[in-house]
Design an enzyme around this catalytic site. Structure first.
Site, PDB file in Angstrom:
ATOM      1  CB  SER A 170      -0.895   0.020   1.247  1.00 29.85           C
ATOM      2  OG  SER A 170      -0.104   0.170   2.428  1.00 29.85           O
TER       3      SER A 170
ATOM      4  CE1 TYR B  30      -2.528  -1.173   6.902  1.00 31.33           C
ATOM      5  CE2 TYR B  30      -1.017   0.569   6.228  1.00 31.33           C
ATOM      6  CZ  TYR B  30      -1.641  -0.644   5.984  1.00 31.33           C
ATOM      7  OH  TYR B  30      -1.363  -1.339   4.832  1.00 31.33           O
TER       8      TYR B  30
END
Length: 247
Positions: free
Chosen positions: A135, A150
């Site tokens: 990502s 995260y």
């Protein structure tokens, strides 16, 4: 992707989400697909059935990618079943799960990725390719801060990317290339949904910055393209650009 006909590809974490769609796309292009799952056998079986009903070839293989014996079995089963292993899509990731230990994110997103890449490379012929799915939040973690929840995932996935990039010279000796595919938050994924629940409006905020967030299926098509794309080893494909990260 005509060159996929008769080729074999392992897609890790492919019983759902981006991995599942990637597996089905590659199978539709003629690849023999190994659908990997950790614990949800019925879900993986559904993906295999969907591929077979569409005229493709696939098998489901259980493997916890943090377990060496499972990885060895995953690779060997692919070769035993189809006679070759030509491509590997490193899609499985995680690190936000509870009760898995403080080092789980690093074991999964760095150590397991590198170990599987090395095991697969032992069986892959020249011309093979390994695709690492990541990502923007992980790829750019050293430049752009992400949500605290995260952070362990982002840092460990970037560590995994770095470990794989460091492996490029060894892969090159075997004629195998490495490609990294990165995207912004993906609409409909478990991770994006969870982060949006923890931070209401997070998805909408990223959408406004990025201009567009890809759906699971749209991103899966981009991942599948990179399996055979004519790019140099080490290429980083920033799907949809990276507004807010590099500008």
């Amino acid at each position: 992707m005509a060159q996929l006909t008769g080729k074999t590809v392992i897609v890790t974490g492919s019983s759902r989400g981006v991995g599942a769609d990637t597996a089905q796309i590659l199978a539709a292009e003629g690849a023999n697909v190994v659908v990997n799952y950790r614990s949800k056998a019925p879900r993986a079986a559904k993906i295999v059935t969907s591929i077979e009903e569409a005229g493709g070839k696939a098998i489901a293989v259980q493997a916890d990618v943090t377990n060496t014996a499972d990885l060895q079995n995953l690779v060997q089963t692919a070769v035993d079943t189809y006679g070759s292993l030509d491509y590997l899509v490193l899609n499985a990731s995680g690190g936000m799960e509870s009760g898995m230990g403080e080092d789980y994110a690093m074991r999964l997103n760095r150590d397991a990725q590198l170990e599987l890449a090395r095991l697969a490379a032992q069986k892959m012929p020249a011309g093979g390719r390994i695709v690492f799915v990541t990502s923007h939040q992980a790829h750019f973690i050293r430049e752009v801060q992400t949500m605290a929840e995260y952070q362990p995932v982002a840092e460990s996935k970037r560590a995994g990317e770095d470990a794989l990039v460091a492996e490029i010279p060894a892969l090159a000796q075997k004629g195998i290339s490495l490609v990294i595919v990165s995207a912004d938050m993906i609409e409909g994924t478990v991770t994006a949904t969870l982060l949006n629940r923890l931070h209401p409006g997070a998805i909408e905020a990223r959408r406004e910055t990025a201009g567009k967030l890809y759906t699971v299926n749209e991103f899966a098509h981009e991942v599948a393209k990179m399996v055979t794309a004519e790019v140099e080893s080490g290429h980083v494909e920033l799907v949809g650009g990276a507004r807010g990260f590099i500008d």
